[in-house]
Write a protein that holds these residues in place. Structure first.
Motif, PDB file in Angstrom:
ATOM      1  N   VAL A   7      -1.642  -2.807  -5.913  1.00  0.00           N
ATOM      2  CA  VAL A   7      -2.170  -1.595  -4.148  1.00  0.00           C
ATOM      3  C   VAL A   7      -0.195  -0.888  -4.451  1.00  0.00           C
ATOM      4  CG1 VAL A   7      -2.089  -2.314  -1.764  1.00  0.00           C
ATOM      5  CG2 VAL A   7      -3.293  -3.041  -3.282  1.00  0.00           C
ATOM      6  N   GLN A   8      -0.446   0.314  -3.532  1.00  0.00           N
ATOM      7  CA  GLN A   8       0.554   0.974  -2.883  1.00  0.00           C
ATOM      8  C   GLN A   8       0.962   0.700  -1.610  1.00  0.00           C
ATOM      9  OE1 GLN A   8       1.960   5.104  -5.464  1.00  0.00           O
ATOM     10  NE2 GLN A   8      -0.851   5.174  -5.183  1.00  0.00           N
ATOM     11  N   MET A   9       1.957   0.610  -1.610  1.00  0.00           N
ATOM     12  CA  MET A   9       2.282   0.165  -0.115  1.00  0.00           C
ATOM     13  C   MET A   9       4.047   1.623   0.405  1.00  0.00           C
ATOM     14  SD  MET A   9       0.365  -2.196   0.726  1.00  0.00           S
ATOM     15  CE  MET A   9       1.305  -1.972   2.974  1.00  0.00           C
ATOM     16  N   LEU A  10       3.050   2.270   1.103  1.00  0.00           N
ATOM     17  CA  LEU A  10       3.986   3.660   1.239  1.00  0.00           C
ATOM     18  C   LEU A  10       4.167   4.330   3.179  1.00  0.00           C
ATOM     19  CD1 LEU A  10       1.611   6.466  -0.626  1.00  0.00           C
ATOM     20  CD2 LEU A  10       3.553   5.175  -1.486  1.00  0.00           C
ATOM     21  N   GLU A  11       5.678   3.592   2.957  1.00  0.00           N
ATOM     22  CA  GLU A  11       6.337   4.315   3.881  1.00  0.00           C
ATOM     23  C   GLU A  11       6.389   5.809   4.301  1.00  0.00           C
ATOM     24  OE1 GLU A  11      10.180   2.999   6.862  1.00  0.00           O
ATOM     25  OE2 GLU A  11      10.119   1.969   4.807  1.00  0.00           O
ATOM     26  N   VAL A  12       6.029   6.296   6.016  1.00  0.00           N
ATOM     27  CA  VAL A  12       6.218   6.696   6.282  1.00  0.00           C
ATOM     28  C   VAL A  12       7.205   7.716   6.615  1.00  0.00           C
ATOM     29  CG1 VAL A  12       5.131   8.746   7.672  1.00  0.00           C
ATOM     30  CG2 VAL A  12       3.396   7.382   6.605  1.00  0.00           C
ATOM     31  N   ASP A  13       8.108   8.883   5.814  1.00  0.00           N
ATOM     32  CA  ASP A  13       8.803   9.244   6.383  1.00  0.00           C
ATOM     33  C   ASP A  13       9.279  10.056   7.742  1.00  0.00           C
ATOM     34  OD1 ASP A  13       9.107  12.241   4.892  1.00  0.00           O
ATOM     35  OD2 ASP A  13       9.083  11.241   3.066  1.00  0.00           O
ATOM     36  N   TYR A  24      -1.823  13.730   3.927  1.00  0.00           N
ATOM     37  CA  TYR A  24      -0.626  12.981   2.946  1.00  0.00           C
ATOM     38  C   TYR A  24      -1.126  12.291   1.972  1.00  0.00           C
ATOM     39  CZ  TYR A  24       2.668   8.978   2.733  1.00  0.00           C
ATOM     40  OH  TYR A  24       3.582   8.357   2.756  1.00  0.00           O
ATOM     41  N   LEU A  25      -1.889  11.713   1.738  1.00  0.00           N
ATOM     42  CA  LEU A  25      -2.972  10.840   0.849  1.00  0.00           C
ATOM     43  C   LEU A  25      -3.093  12.537  -0.405  1.00  0.00           C
ATOM     44  CD1 LEU A  25      -5.711   8.897   1.891  1.00  0.00           C
ATOM     45  CD2 LEU A  25      -3.453   8.311   1.089  1.00  0.00           C
ATOM     46  N   MET A  26      -3.604  13.208  -0.004  1.00  0.00           N
ATOM     47  CA  MET A  26      -3.642  14.002  -0.562  1.00  0.00           C
ATOM     48  C   MET A  26      -2.249  15.217  -1.781  1.00  0.00           C
ATOM     49  SD  MET A  26      -7.067  16.705   0.282  1.00  0.00           S
ATOM     50  CE  MET A  26      -6.942  16.334   2.258  1.00  0.00           C
ATOM     51  N   SER A  27      -1.613  15.165  -0.950  1.00  0.00           N
ATOM     52  CA  SER A  27      -0.182  15.012  -0.956  1.00  0.00           C
ATOM     53  C   SER A  27       0.502  14.443  -2.556  1.00  0.00           C
ATOM     54  CB  SER A  27       0.710  15.751  -0.149  1.00  0.00           C
ATOM     55  OG  SER A  27       1.355  14.665   0.256  1.00  0.00           O
ATOM     56  N   ARG A  28      -0.341  13.321  -2.248  1.00  0.00           N
ATOM     57  CA  ARG A  28       1.617  12.030  -2.889  1.00  0.00           C
ATOM     58  C   ARG A  28      -0.010  11.731  -4.183  1.00  0.00           C
ATOM     59  NH1 ARG A  28       2.906  13.328   1.651  1.00  0.00           N
ATOM     60  NH2 ARG A  28       5.227  12.511   1.459  1.00  0.00           N
ATOM     61  N   LYS A  50      -2.239  -1.139   8.719  1.00  0.00           N
ATOM     62  CA  LYS A  50      -2.707  -3.190   8.043  1.00  0.00           C
ATOM     63  C   LYS A  50      -4.364  -2.648   8.735  1.00  0.00           C
ATOM     64  CE  LYS A  50       0.384  -6.249   8.024  1.00  0.00           C
ATOM     65  NZ  LYS A  50       0.780  -8.438   8.070  1.00  0.00           N
ATOM     66  N   GLY A  51      -4.828  -1.231   9.450  1.00  0.00           N
ATOM     67  CA  GLY A  51      -5.876  -0.849  10.282  1.00  0.00           C
ATOM     68  C   GLY A  51      -6.366   0.470   9.503  1.00  0.00           C
ATOM     69  N   ARG A  52      -7.749   0.429  10.063  1.00  0.00           N
ATOM     70  CA  ARG A  52      -8.478   0.998   9.469  1.00  0.00           C
ATOM     71  C   ARG A  52      -8.055   2.924  10.425  1.00  0.00           C
ATOM     72  NH1 ARG A  52     -14.471  -0.624   7.104  1.00  0.00           N
ATOM     73  NH2 ARG A  52     -14.635   0.957   7.364  1.00  0.00           N
ATOM     74  N   ASP A  63       5.032   4.701   9.541  1.00  0.00           N
ATOM     75  CA  ASP A  63       3.979   3.783   9.155  1.00  0.00           C
ATOM     76  C   ASP A  63       3.891   3.652   8.415  1.00  0.00           C
ATOM     77  OD1 ASP A  63       2.829   4.332  12.406  1.00  0.00           O
ATOM     78  OD2 ASP A  63       2.179   6.577  11.305  1.00  0.00           O
ATOM     79  N   LEU A  64       3.481   2.107   7.416  1.00  0.00           N
ATOM     80  CA  LEU A  64       3.285   1.722   6.194  1.00  0.00           C
ATOM     81  C   LEU A  64       1.736   2.095   6.036  1.00  0.00           C
ATOM     82  CD1 LEU A  64       5.298   0.364   4.419  1.00  0.00           C
ATOM     83  CD2 LEU A  64       3.641  -2.247   5.059  1.00  0.00           C
ATOM     84  N   VAL A  65       2.098   2.610   4.789  1.00  0.00           N
ATOM     85  CA  VAL A  65       0.127   3.310   4.107  1.00  0.00           C
ATOM     86  C   VAL A  65      -0.564   1.991   3.126  1.00  0.00           C
ATOM     87  CG1 VAL A  65      -1.252   5.323   3.746  1.00  0.00           C
ATOM     88  CG2 VAL A  65       0.572   5.507   5.221  1.00  0.00           C
ATOM     89  N   ARG A  66      -1.164   1.685   3.582  1.00  0.00           N
ATOM     90  CA  ARG A  66      -1.596   0.470   2.109  1.00  0.00           C
ATOM     91  C   ARG A  66      -2.577   1.317   1.487  1.00  0.00           C
ATOM     92  NH1 ARG A  66      -6.470  -2.068  -0.060  1.00  0.00           N
ATOM     93  NH2 ARG A  66      -5.966  -3.707  -0.646  1.00  0.00           N
TER      94      ARG A  66
END
Length: 321
Positions: A7-13, A24-28, A50-52, A63-66
């Motif tokens: 699992v990746q946990m990405l913090e939004v800069d 955001y996901l497509m760029s990463r 932690k939310g959908r 923001d923290l993206v899982r």
């Protein structure tokens, strides 16, 4: 492709604040098909704090993206760009500075890989220009459409240019961004028909393909049309979309009774043997001109792309009919 087992946990800069989660996901997650990313979002496997979230959710700094385990493209999996395509794209660059590249995309080349496409324009450019650390598409063109497309060389330029496109799409304004297309359409375009103003609704089929139709439930959509040249059984028109909806010109042209030549999705059996003999091999839609404000100087800019040889040859054949 290889499995990414953690699992990746990405913090939004802060640079990504305001960006949609899908973009955001497509760029990463390079190399992951767009349809796969949307499926992860729909199933709630991607979480923000932690939310959908829905694909249009806008991220905030911190923001923290899982991201769940997912197949990611590895460097060794890249499909090498051929010498012929590399040379063709190098010759197709119509403008470049330290902030952006404007390129005359060929018809038949997708803007990015995925969904059965091994390599697209952006992957090809990254291979051609490895010294440029940041290269991202500013906007999209259909695979079948040729013409001007912008690629940002810095994140600040990407954000500034995308904001111009976003304002155009949402506010129906001609300020800033202005696109001008050339299209060959079936039949004689009615001279009095200067615009088509019909709401469009986009739906996604089970196979991931997109279809667009007129619907009161759709988004406001407006295209300006002008006759450039009347031909035997066809018309060369200039189309200027005031809004930026998917397949907008193609659907609006059909509404006017003159679908684009070579449009297998919204046309009416237009790829017949007679037109094939005249050279019809593609969708006859070309993004000929793009007006915008430079992302740093805010000076008005106009970049133009000459009509490609295949479409120009068909135009000449129709003139000689």
């Amino acid at each position: 492709m290889s499995e990414f087992h953690q699992v990746q946990m990405l913090e939004v800069d802060p640079d990504c604040a305001g960006q949609r989660i899908d973009n955001y996901l497509m760029s990463r997650l390079k190399g992951v098909p767009k349809s796969r990313l949307y499926r992860l979002l729909r199933k709630g496997e991607v979480r923000v704090n932690k939310g959908r979230v829905k694909p249009e959710h806008k991220l905030q700094a911190g923001d923290l993206v899982r991201v769940p385990p997912i197949r990611l493209a590895q460097e060794g999996d890249l499909v090498p760009i051929g010498a012929e395509l590399a040379e063709r794209l190098a010759q197709a660059i119509v403008f470049e500075d330290d902030w952006l590249i404007a390129i005359n995309k060929p018809s038949g080349l997708a803007v990015h890989g995925g969904s059965g496409v091994q390599i697209g324009l952006i992957e090809a450019l990254r291979q051609m220009r490895p010294e440029i650390k940041f290269l991202e598409l500013v906007h999209r063109l259909d695979r079948e459409t040729s013409g001007v497309i912008l690629v940002a060389k810095k994140r600040s330029a990407l954000k500034a240019l995308q904001e111009q496109f976003r304002e155009k799409s949402e506010q129906m304004t001609l300020a800033g961004i202005r696109k001008t297309y050339l299209a060959l359409v079936d039949g004689q375009w009615p001279a009095a028909r200067r615009e088509v103003n019909e709401p469009l609704l986009r739906t996604e089929l089970a196979n991931g393909d997109r279809m667009v139709r007129v619907s009161a439930e759709g988004k406001p959509s407006k295209t300006l049309f002008a006759v450039v040249e009347s031909l035997q059984g066809a018309t060369l028109v200039e189309a200027s979309p005031v809004t930026g909806r998917t397949h907008q010109i193609r659907v609006h042209a059909r509404i006017a009774g003159c679908p684009l030549l070579g449009d297998e999705k919204y046309g009416i059996d237009l790829i017949n043997e007679k037109l094939k003999r005249k050279g019809l091999r593609r969708l006859c839609l070309h993004a000929a001109k793009l007006s915008f404000l430079h992302p740093t100087t805010e000076q008005p800019m106009v970049v133009e792309a000459p009509m490609p040889d295949d479409m120009a040859a068909l135009l000449e054949a129709l003139r000689c009919s």
